[in-house]
Write a protein that holds these residues in place. Sequence first.
Motif, PDB file in Angstrom:
ATOM      1  N   ALA A 372       1.115  -1.553  -0.126  1.00  0.00           N
ATOM      2  CA  ALA A 372       0.539  -0.600   0.124  1.00  0.00           C
ATOM      3  C   ALA A 372       1.079   1.402  -0.088  1.00  0.00           C
ATOM      4  O   ALA A 372       0.700   1.636  -0.975  1.00  0.00           O
ATOM      5  N   PRO A 373       1.507   1.630   1.056  1.00  0.00           N
ATOM      6  CA  PRO A 373       2.548   2.644   0.440  1.00  0.00           C
ATOM      7  C   PRO A 373       3.655   2.785  -0.066  1.00  0.00           C
ATOM      8  O   PRO A 373       3.756   4.320  -0.888  1.00  0.00           O
ATOM      9  N   GLY A 374       4.301   1.833  -0.244  1.00  0.00           N
ATOM     10  CA  GLY A 374       5.081   1.570  -1.506  1.00  0.00           C
ATOM     11  C   GLY A 374       4.252   1.862  -2.732  1.00  0.00           C
ATOM     12  O   GLY A 374       5.453   2.766  -3.646  1.00  0.00           O
ATOM     13  N   SER A 375       3.653   1.473  -2.926  1.00  0.00           N
ATOM     14  CA  SER A 375       2.564   2.109  -4.490  1.00  0.00           C
ATOM     15  C   SER A 375       2.398   3.315  -4.767  1.00  0.00           C
ATOM     16  O   SER A 375       2.438   3.393  -4.963  1.00  0.00           O
ATOM     17  N   ILE A 376       2.023   3.699  -3.397  1.00  0.00           N
ATOM     18  CA  ILE A 376       1.746   5.412  -3.736  1.00  0.00           C
ATOM     19  C   ILE A 376       2.931   6.021  -3.808  1.00  0.00           C
ATOM     20  O   ILE A 376       3.074   6.618  -4.560  1.00  0.00           O
ATOM     21  N   ILE A 377       4.200   5.963  -3.191  1.00  0.00           N
ATOM     22  CA  ILE A 377       5.342   6.588  -3.303  1.00  0.00           C
ATOM     23  C   ILE A 377       5.734   5.970  -5.032  1.00  0.00           C
ATOM     24  O   ILE A 377       6.882   7.197  -5.646  1.00  0.00           O
ATOM     25  N   TRP A 378       5.672   4.927  -4.844  1.00  0.00           N
ATOM     26  CA  TRP A 378       6.381   4.254  -6.355  1.00  0.00           C
ATOM     27  C   TRP A 378       5.878   5.355  -7.922  1.00  0.00           C
ATOM     28  O   TRP A 378       6.191   5.320  -8.629  1.00  0.00           O
ATOM     29  N   SER A 379       3.949   4.929  -7.252  1.00  0.00           N
ATOM     30  CA  SER A 379       3.228   5.534  -8.641  1.00  0.00           C
ATOM     31  C   SER A 379       3.323   7.032  -8.787  1.00  0.00           C
ATOM     32  O   SER A 379       3.691   7.242 -10.305  1.00  0.00           O
ATOM     33  N   GLY A 668     -13.376   0.961  -5.529  1.00  0.00           N
ATOM     34  CA  GLY A 668     -13.197   0.193  -4.217  1.00  0.00           C
ATOM     35  C   GLY A 668     -11.638  -0.195  -3.894  1.00  0.00           C
ATOM     36  O   GLY A 668     -11.644  -0.277  -2.668  1.00  0.00           O
ATOM     37  N   GLU A 669     -11.153  -0.492  -4.739  1.00  0.00           N
ATOM     38  CA  GLU A 669      -9.766  -0.952  -4.107  1.00  0.00           C
ATOM     39  C   GLU A 669      -9.331  -0.090  -3.780  1.00  0.00           C
ATOM     40  O   GLU A 669      -7.899   0.363  -3.097  1.00  0.00           O
ATOM     41  N   ALA A 670      -9.451   1.258  -4.396  1.00  0.00           N
ATOM     42  CA  ALA A 670      -8.021   2.670  -4.526  1.00  0.00           C
ATOM     43  C   ALA A 670      -8.566   2.971  -2.901  1.00  0.00           C
ATOM     44  O   ALA A 670      -7.294   3.110  -2.057  1.00  0.00           O
ATOM     45  N   PHE A 847     -13.431   9.287 -16.253  1.00  0.00           N
ATOM     46  CA  PHE A 847     -12.748  10.244 -15.632  1.00  0.00           C
ATOM     47  C   PHE A 847     -12.393   8.891 -14.691  1.00  0.00           C
ATOM     48  O   PHE A 847     -11.448   9.625 -13.905  1.00  0.00           O
ATOM     49  N   THR A 848     -13.442   7.930 -14.315  1.00  0.00           N
ATOM     50  CA  THR A 848     -12.604   6.805 -13.169  1.00  0.00           C
ATOM     51  C   THR A 848     -10.988   6.419 -13.821  1.00  0.00           C
ATOM     52  O   THR A 848      -9.856   6.368 -12.992  1.00  0.00           O
ATOM     53  N   THR A 849     -10.575   6.217 -14.878  1.00  0.00           N
ATOM     54  CA  THR A 849      -8.979   5.846 -15.526  1.00  0.00           C
ATOM     55  C   THR A 849      -8.323   6.990 -14.676  1.00  0.00           C
ATOM     56  O   THR A 849      -7.151   6.565 -14.088  1.00  0.00           O
ATOM     57  N   ALA A 850      -8.798   7.996 -14.669  1.00  0.00           N
ATOM     58  CA  ALA A 850      -7.513   9.416 -14.719  1.00  0.00           C
ATOM     59  C   ALA A 850      -7.744   9.090 -13.184  1.00  0.00           C
ATOM     60  O   ALA A 850      -6.410   8.940 -12.052  1.00  0.00           O
ATOM     61  N   ALA A 851      -9.095   9.291 -12.345  1.00  0.00           N
ATOM     62  CA  ALA A 851      -8.864   9.804 -10.966  1.00  0.00           C
ATOM     63  C   ALA A 851      -9.285   8.687  -9.861  1.00  0.00           C
ATOM     64  O   ALA A 851      -7.700   8.955  -9.055  1.00  0.00           O
ATOM     65  N   ALA A 852      -9.072   7.476 -10.636  1.00  0.00           N
ATOM     66  CA  ALA A 852      -9.051   6.702  -9.514  1.00  0.00           C
ATOM     67  C   ALA A 852      -7.591   6.112  -8.993  1.00  0.00           C
ATOM     68  O   ALA A 852      -6.983   5.905  -7.379  1.00  0.00           O
ATOM     69  N   PRO A 853      -6.854   5.898  -9.735  1.00  0.00           N
ATOM     70  CA  PRO A 853      -5.668   5.833  -8.895  1.00  0.00           C
ATOM     71  C   PRO A 853      -4.259   7.044  -8.545  1.00  0.00           C
ATOM     72  O   PRO A 853      -4.045   6.886  -7.675  1.00  0.00           O
ATOM     73  N   LEU A 854      -5.171   8.271  -8.993  1.00  0.00           N
ATOM     74  CA  LEU A 854      -5.083   9.924  -8.279  1.00  0.00           C
ATOM     75  C   LEU A 854      -4.846   9.592  -7.299  1.00  0.00           C
ATOM     76  O   LEU A 854      -4.205  10.673  -6.717  1.00  0.00           O
TER      77      LEU A 854
END
Length: 935
Positions: A372-379, A668-670, A847-854
Amino acid sequence: MSDGSRRLNLIQFAHLLDAATLGRRVTGVHVHHTRHPSRGDFLGRDSIEAIRRYQVETFGWPDLAQHLTIDPSGGIWTGRNWNLPPASVAGENGTASGGPFMVELVGNFDEGFDPFDGGQREAAVEVIARLVRAFRLDTRKAIAFHRDLTRTPTTCPGSGIDRARFLQSVRARIEKLARVRPARRGKAPLFRPQHLAGFHATLPAEAGAESAGEVPEHSSAALEIAARTTAAIAVRQIASRPPGPTVFIPRDSAEWADLKPHVVNLSRGELSQRGAISTSPADLDGIIARIRAHVARSDTQHVLLHAHGGLVGERSALEYARTVRPWWMDHGIYPVFFIWESDLFETLRQYIIGPRALADLTDAAIETAAKAPGSIIWSGMKESARRAASAAIREGDPGGAWLFAQRLAVLSAELGPDRMALHAVGHSAGAIFHSHLLPVLTAQGVPIATASVLAPAVRTDLFKDTLLPEVRSGLIRRLTMFTMEEDAERQDDCWTIYRKSLLYLVSRSFEGLPRRPILGLHESVRKDAVLRELFGVDESGRRTGRPSAAELQLSYAPGSDPNPLTRALRHGDFDNDPYTMSAALRRILALEDETGIGFDDFPWPPAVDRAFELPVPAAVAVPQVPAAAAAAAPVLTSGQRRVALCVGIDRYVQRPLAGCVNDARTWGEALGTLGFDVQYLFDSRATRAAMLDGLERLVSKARAGDVVVFQYSGHGTQLADTTGDERDRFDEAFVPVDYHTGAFLIDDDVSDVLSGLPRGVLATLFTDCCHSGTITRFAPAMRALETTSDRVRFLPIDPSLEAAHQEFRRPMRAPARKKEKALPGVIHFAACRDDEYAWESGGHGDFTTAAAPLVVQSAGRGDTNEVFLDEVYGIVSARGRQHPMLMPPAAGMSRLALLAPLTSVPPSAGPARDERQVRAALLAHVEAIRRLLQA
């Protein structure tokens, strides 16, 4: 001069043209292209205003040469007053009493350059068709290309535009417009002409303001316009910084003075005005001047672009640059170091490990802890690399590496072929940085002589999309990868507790599920037929002996014969390894490896131990978060809750969709990653009653400090207002699965529920549907305008559905509301404006494609709601078909950190949080994960 350019869409232009009453007779339409800027160089309003200032100040014209400019996405920019003659072609411009109307297309449409397609072509055809029809012109005679009018040799508007085909398209559009039923005569207008966007362009012009000029296309004009554009961007970026103590005035430390001409310092992709070394557009010009001088006096004429590994602190990266810069210069190579990320990785390391020994923790547990934290920082790190090389990060703002690449390309063109050899070295995530930067250079005809990637952490799919085509085409003339053989990778230890190379952690944790192949992993190469062919190895990873397009050099585990060209046995050692670095040097200089040049004088041992693997003490002390920073961090305290309801509906009776359930799962996953308890309603379960009940439970069970989210993906629509509260006489509505019974969830319903939100509770809505802008009644509505598409999230309402809706709501008819206003504690992100449609493609909403990962990245960084919207807007609006919105919230709410409890930052908060607060937010989030694992 005019009041400035306004960007219009086709509907706005049509209204403006219909309302225009010109004192000048329009006799034809002249069509040009800019040539410079090209489509890729266009930076929105900054480019338009730079062209305007250049032409006005250089030629003394009253305004832009052209009446309209059509940008690459189909936006229509106003320019010269329509009552003035253009500066189109000398002798053909007419006078203030009559003459041509000039349209300029942004791009270089000569064959082999920009394509003339998409929204830009559609807008050009529509605009010219409407002009011809409005002024009753003959398409055979009235539409003229620049090249047909001048004696000066030119291909304008581009040899790639076939005039006959273009005129055929215009005629077909005119015929289509003629079939549209005209408005009923005598009907009162919906607006006054002076309220139309761009109306100033149709006002009477000053007497005598005429021009016999001609629009310039020469290279000196292009360079001047580009310089003015970047200068305007720099001024705006500095001016946009928040006032008060957070304003930073660059004062470069004397400690790094020798590095100033060699460093491009970046922050989230943009030129950084902070830190030990600041970088401005003027500093880039200074670096280019130094490179020009180096090329002039050097026999070798080599320039190196170096990108360090991701998540390395600024000081560590600068120490490394200072250590190796003399070595490169002594060998006749001018190095440029991109300093492009932060040192949060070491912080993450400490907080995952915690103040205890984890010698017995398995690799799988570490991968889970770091996910979780690694994905945030790596992304976030990957996004910084992408932004750095992007022509438009947000509306009009280019990345810092992109700005440097433009200057380097101009210098290369000035020097001529083979006068300057360009090289690239990228360590670890530096390969991700170069995957975005190098294609920017090759696209402008600047080849890369050599590229050396050291233990590259780039995903193989990104490599195949960006660098592999350049290798195959010869634009990257020699590619070498230095990395560890598979046994050595597995014997490496990351932080001395993860028992494999960092690249395995990236592949199995930071990049999410499923596991992603990483270029630097030997196993990824041997399992991929394309990469095996590229590097000339077989399925076991051994060299085949056949010729290959790229070179692979492996360092081997102890017990094997060592490779004299690379002996790094830890992921972070490659750019400190004399064998590896001297081999990269010899490839730049085209020297045989047997010479050993560069090995003996490489600065070893290195000044700092850098990259990722720092020694781990037996016990790591957890630093205390400053009280002020902790108070601002979006972290839940005891008793606070995060709850979300995600709704996705694809299986409609009419106009079924294909991406809404996927959207809801993605959201939901995000949100789950951010600690939300997520509930779902999909398809048949998403009835009006269930949606309304779910929303009511979110609100009624919330207490001060809680954060609740309602997310919806599905059809949106508009229905006749039943309560008399809508200015446009329409209610905006979600479309539940049982809508055919009249059971729509309208804006009044949602507003009634949210008006009962307890004080101190934050409710955030993410709505990916058509007409979502005022679903919650936060702002006055605009009646939507219909377009045609089979993948828009809009449900047309026929009379039977309207009747069913009226009957359904009859028992619940409420008194009319008199005022629409923002609701306290509510933030609403909408997929599009009310005059647009929300689109879906590829199994997800745009919108979701951009917003959910961000949302994960932004919440992890502590971005404000405004900053999050800017990021999403830049991605979604680039396609030109919808523009996400943050509906006007209560005072101060837009400056609140995304998904942060209201008790953590008062709604009246001032400037955005500083770096310490962002760090505090991340540390607290990671600490919570660590404690959960420990329990």
